[in-house]
Design an enzyme around this catalytic site. Structure first.
Site, mmCIF file in Angstrom:
data_model
loop_
_atom_site.group_PDB
_atom_site.id
_atom_site.type_symbol
_atom_site.label_atom_id
_atom_site.label_comp_id
_atom_site.label_asym_id
_atom_site.label_seq_id
_atom_site.Cartn_x
_atom_site.Cartn_y
_atom_site.Cartn_z
ATOM 1 N N GLU A 64 1.028 -0.733 0.319
ATOM 2 C CA GLU A 64 -0.021 -0.293 -0.424
ATOM 3 C C GLU A 64 1.201 1.008 0.110
ATOM 4 O O GLU A 64 0.437 2.049 -0.481
ATOM 5 C CB GLU A 64 -0.829 -0.101 1.287
ATOM 6 C CG GLU A 64 -1.966 1.214 1.572
ATOM 7 C CD GLU A 64 -2.132 1.526 2.594
ATOM 8 O OE1 GLU A 64 -3.230 2.478 3.518
ATOM 9 O OE2 GLU A 64 -2.785 0.153 3.580
ATOM 10 N N ASP A 68 1.234 4.390 -3.320
ATOM 11 C CA ASP A 68 0.762 5.252 -2.990
ATOM 12 C C ASP A 68 2.011 6.432 -3.804
ATOM 13 O O ASP A 68 1.404 6.972 -4.098
ATOM 14 C CB ASP A 68 0.940 5.487 -1.476
ATOM 15 C CG ASP A 68 0.305 7.472 -1.179
ATOM 16 O OD1 ASP A 68 -1.033 7.444 -1.593
ATOM 17 O OD2 ASP A 68 1.108 7.066 -0.895
ATOM 18 N N ASN A 133 -6.967 0.874 0.305
ATOM 19 C CA ASN A 133 -5.756 0.856 0.620
ATOM 20 C C ASN A 133 -5.751 -0.464 -0.237
ATOM 21 O O ASN A 133 -4.459 -0.469 -0.583
ATOM 22 C CB ASN A 133 -6.315 -0.058 2.283
ATOM 23 C CG ASN A 133 -6.497 0.820 3.016
ATOM 24 O OD1 ASN A 133 -5.821 2.340 2.946
ATOM 25 N ND2 ASN A 133 -7.032 0.656 4.468
ATOM 26 N N GLU A 136 -4.585 1.047 -3.798
ATOM 27 C CA GLU A 136 -3.108 1.451 -3.740
ATOM 28 C C GLU A 136 -2.007 0.368 -3.764
ATOM 29 O O GLU A 136 -1.025 -0.208 -4.717
ATOM 30 C CB GLU A 136 -2.525 2.242 -2.903
ATOM 31 C CG GLU A 136 -3.114 3.915 -2.779
ATOM 32 C CD GLU A 136 -3.334 4.522 -1.890
ATOM 33 O OE1 GLU A 136 -3.003 5.671 -1.177
ATOM 34 O OE2 GLU A 136 -2.867 3.243 -0.239
#
Length: 248
Positions: A64, A68, A133, A136
């Protein structure tokens, strides 16, 4: 299964479950995954308490973090190229609108990523952010599996092409609370967010917030977190003062 066997040189024998997972991931990505283990990890929740041979936790949180960063860099590059007149503040604000938690949650829900989650906790107890979440984490898995070029390709297909409209984004509000506070400060008005109720079970706790401006209650709202309740109350206040706020 012939194609799968050629791709997975380390695992020439795949279980029926892996075959189904491969087909679903392939269809979603639009290109062939090379190592399913990255994608499996992208859906392992920390409640599973899995660890590797060194005792390190195995879950999607590290992916994650990586996803990101990849998402932010691809969006930043796109905006930099598409809006040559935009300064740093403008570009930062536009990127925030595109990668807002609300938008990422929407993307994760649209892909139904939660169906692949491996967890000891019922998915019904997860908050809304689980969807973003996972999205990502999926991007992080793509980066590890196929590198930046394929990662960028996926983000363009799933995020930029269908959702990034510069003109529409310029008018999109990502935080009503920020707008209300900015207006109050400019107009020298006193404002206060006050929690007046906190009840429910631990799993279903709710917060009630009232927003006061110059001592007068302007809006009330309830939500599952103080932050969400404040944002909802701010949105209601914004529409009450919209004409004045838009003239700031």
């Amino acid at each position: 299964m012939g194609i799968i066997k050629k791709i997975f040189t380390k695992n020439t024998r795949l279980s029926p479950e892996d075959g189904i997972f491969f087909d679903e991931i392939y269809k979603m990505l639009g290109f062939q995954p090379l190592d399913l283990s990255h994608y499996r990890k992208a859906f392992i929740h920390r409640s599973s308490n899995k660890t590797d041979e060194n005792g390190n936790p195995i879950n999607y949180e590290r992916l994650e973090f990586l996803g990101d960063a990849m998402l932010g860099s691809v969006i930043a590059a796109h905006l930099f190229n598409e809006v040559p007149t935009g300064d740093e503040g403008y570009l930062t604000k536009m990127r925030s609108k595109i990668v807002s938690r609300e938008h990422l949650n929407e993307l994760g829900r649209d892909l139904d990523l939660i169906k692949w989650v491996e967890s000891k906790v019922s998915t019904q107890h997860f908050g809304e952010n689980i969807h973003g979440n996972l999205f990502e984490a999926l991007i992080g898995a793509i980066y590890l599996d196929r590198g930046f070029t394929y990662c960028e390709k996926f983000i363009h297909k799933k995020v930029i092409l269908p959702y990034v409209d510069i003109a529409k984004l310029e008018g999109k509000v990502i935080s009503y609370k920020s707008l209300v506070i900015e207006w109050c400060q400019k107009e020298k008005k006193a404002f206060q967010y006050e929690v007046y109720e906190d009840n429910g079970t631990e799993g279903q706790k709710h917060f009630a917030v009232k927003l006061k401006i110059d001592g007068r209650i302007i809006a009330r709202a309830r939500a599952t977190s103080k932050k969400k309740a404040e944002e909802k109350a701010s949105q209601r206040a914004f529409f009450a003062f919209q004409e004045k706020i838009n003239k700031k």
